[in-house]
Enzyme design. Sequence first.
Site, PDB file in Angstrom:
ATOM      1  N   LYS A 232       0.842  -1.201   0.000  1.00 26.95           N
ATOM      2  CA  LYS A 232       0.000   0.000   0.000  1.00 26.95           C
ATOM      3  C   LYS A 232       0.874   1.248   0.000  1.00 26.95           C
ATOM      4  O   LYS A 232       1.730   1.414   0.858  1.00 26.95           O
ATOM      5  CB  LYS A 232      -0.913  -0.003   1.227  1.00 26.95           C
ATOM      6  N   THR A 265      -7.748   8.978   9.051  1.00 23.58           N
ATOM      7  CA  THR A 265      -7.266   7.775   8.349  1.00 23.58           C
ATOM      8  C   THR A 265      -6.951   6.626   9.309  1.00 23.58           C
ATOM      9  O   THR A 265      -6.481   5.580   8.893  1.00 23.58           O
ATOM     10  CB  THR A 265      -5.984   8.093   7.560  1.00 23.58           C
ATOM     11  N   GLY A 267      -7.106   3.427  11.094  1.00 23.08           N
ATOM     12  CA  GLY A 267      -7.868   2.195  10.881  1.00 23.08           C
ATOM     13  C   GLY A 267      -8.061   1.821   9.420  1.00 23.08           C
ATOM     14  O   GLY A 267      -8.736   0.839   9.122  1.00 23.08           O
ATOM     15  N   THR A 268      -7.454   2.591   8.510  1.00 21.85           N
ATOM     16  CA  THR A 268      -7.664   2.262   7.091  1.00 21.85           C
ATOM     17  C   THR A 268      -7.048   0.902   6.737  1.00 21.85           C
ATOM     18  O   THR A 268      -7.624   0.139   5.964  1.00 21.85           O
ATOM     19  CB  THR A 268      -7.070   3.329   6.142  1.00 21.85           C
ATOM     20  N   GLY A 269      -5.885   0.601   7.316  1.00 21.19           N
ATOM     21  CA  GLY A 269      -5.211  -0.675   7.006  1.00 21.19           C
ATOM     22  C   GLY A 269      -6.063  -1.851   7.462  1.00 21.19           C
ATOM     23  O   GLY A 269      -6.286  -2.811   6.713  1.00 21.19           O
ATOM     24  N   CYS A 270      -6.542  -1.779   8.718  1.00 12.51           N
ATOM     25  CA  CYS A 270      -7.377  -2.867   9.265  1.00 12.51           C
ATOM     26  C   CYS A 270      -8.637  -3.018   8.420  1.00 12.51           C
ATOM     27  O   CYS A 270      -9.069  -4.128   8.097  1.00 12.51           O
ATOM     28  CB  CYS A 270      -7.815  -2.560  10.693  1.00 12.51           C
TER      29      CYS A 270
END
Length: 552
Positions: A232, A265, A267-270
């Site tokens: 990412k 932003t 928590g975007t990865g989870c």
Amino acid sequence: MTFALYSLQVAPLVVFRQDRNSSFLSSNSDSNQKSKMHVSMTMQTDGASTNIHTSHNKIPHVLTVAGSDSGSGAGIQADLKACAARRVYCSTVITAVTAQNTVGVQGVNIMPEDFVAEQLRSVLSDMHVDVVKTGMLPSLNILKVLCQNLREFPVKALVVDPVMVSTSGDVLAGPSVLAGFREELLPMADIVTPNIKEASALLNNVPLKSVSDMRDAAKLIHELGPRNVLVKGGDLPDSLDSIDVFFDGEEFYELCSLRVNTRNTHGTGCTLASSIAAELAKGSSMLSAVKVAKRYVETALNYSKDLLIGNGAQGPFDHFLALKNITQNSCRQDRFNPNDLLLYAVTDSSMNRKWGHSIAEAVRAAVEGGATIVQLREKDAETRDFVDAAKVCLEICHSFRVPLLINDRIDVALACNADGVHVGQSDMPTHLARSLLGPEKIIGVSCKTPEQAEQAWIDGADYIGCGGVYPTNTKANNRTIGLDGLREVCQASKLPVVAIGGIGLSNAGAVMESVPNLKGVAVVSALFDRECVLSETRNLHAVIREAALSRK
Ligand SMILES: Cc1ncc(COP(=O)(O)OP(=O)(O)O)c(N)n1
Ligand SMILES: Cc1nc(C(=O)O)sc1CCOP(=O)(O)O
Ligand SMILES: [Mg+2]
């Protein structure tokens, strides 16, 4: 056409293959959901057995193995919200409890590995889990316990989000876990989703500064064993776009989206990893799961970009695309909110046909572009087709908390449980429509005079559609009442009024500014007699919003 509606304009997600010889956007590169992804469905003929799963009672199920975030932006809480928003059941195994907010991580309490094992066994031995998604794995022993359980209880797919550092920069997994990722977990993974820092850490801190570096990293990480890699690029500096590199072991795909300018932003990865898991659980191919998940996160970020939760640098976002409405309309009513009339999109079947849009595509583009209420005005649709399309549109609208009304057809509104109807002076009388639909449904009535407006109020309508403000080609033989006629009705009406007829980008602002009390504009051709419904709606929404604000 569908691609223009959704990918380029709605959520500007551009996908292109790096392999010049192959066709654009081939979607089933997922032949690599390999042999290890097997369904663990148990069929027993013993009538006494409690362990029979049949296809009709089984719902897609993701198990997330991750840490709890007390601020609910990331971790287990983000995973639960993402799965619920993506309509998938989510069970949870908690590896650590963090004291965390929008400022940072104040404390971490790691679960004993035995208890992690117990949670894993509880879920995996009883429930039919399709996909396991991992987040924070705070110790090597916990990672090992997880791998053991995955071997014992095989699932369809394993999604690994190699969480190492929080958005605030706090370390969530040490070097021994890193080794565990490399040696044990990644070889079992169907996809791993590192950000730039995590990809670099997995590769002994090799610097990643460009998309070309990300491609190299994806290839090297793939050599560690996962079947697919998504590096990412959100943290890559100096770019207007956010580019993620997807590698399936054979081909590279660059998945581009416009960078959303927001602090929200956390928590975007989870969320991205859970959403990929959710799509896989529903049966999507890997590339399609990644694309849908990316588009969902992007839409949620865009929607939540101005939310204010917490005082720190990194706020959470709204997985259900609902909170903004609450903040904008603090006294939002359950049944009908007159503020919903701001940008009223009215469909037209012949325009959709002309541009090759299905009703659902057109409606989705309109609500994604900012339409605040939708009316299906399908004058030449077969009843059966109308009901089917209305059901699909209702789901789309409700996922954006936008009400959907049906033009003229009370029967269709009842059949699909729409939010209400819009009727004219020669359609079913308002009081009859009200008695058929009950007190909760929204009823709008077309009125050209103060007397008609008074009657609509007496008959139990909720709002008035008033026009034609300007001449229109959309409705034959329609009498134009002009801005003066509109003002007269607005002044007299006890009900909120939306203007209609010949309104578009060039005059919507003036209509809103020059008519006090007007709640919004209803538009057909300026949105739907266009190739890109999304951008037309976005542009019109911006103009109307500005005019409405300048009136205050
Ligand atoms: C919001 C809104 N206002 C007016 C109309 C026109 O309704 P009607 O007079 O019944 O004409 P048709 O749309 O049925 O041709 C409307 N549809 N929506
Ligand atoms: C459906 C309808 N009702 C009208 C009224 O005056 O009641 S004018 C109209 C058509 C509006 O279409 P457009 O936005 O393309 O002009
Ligand atoms: Mg009508």
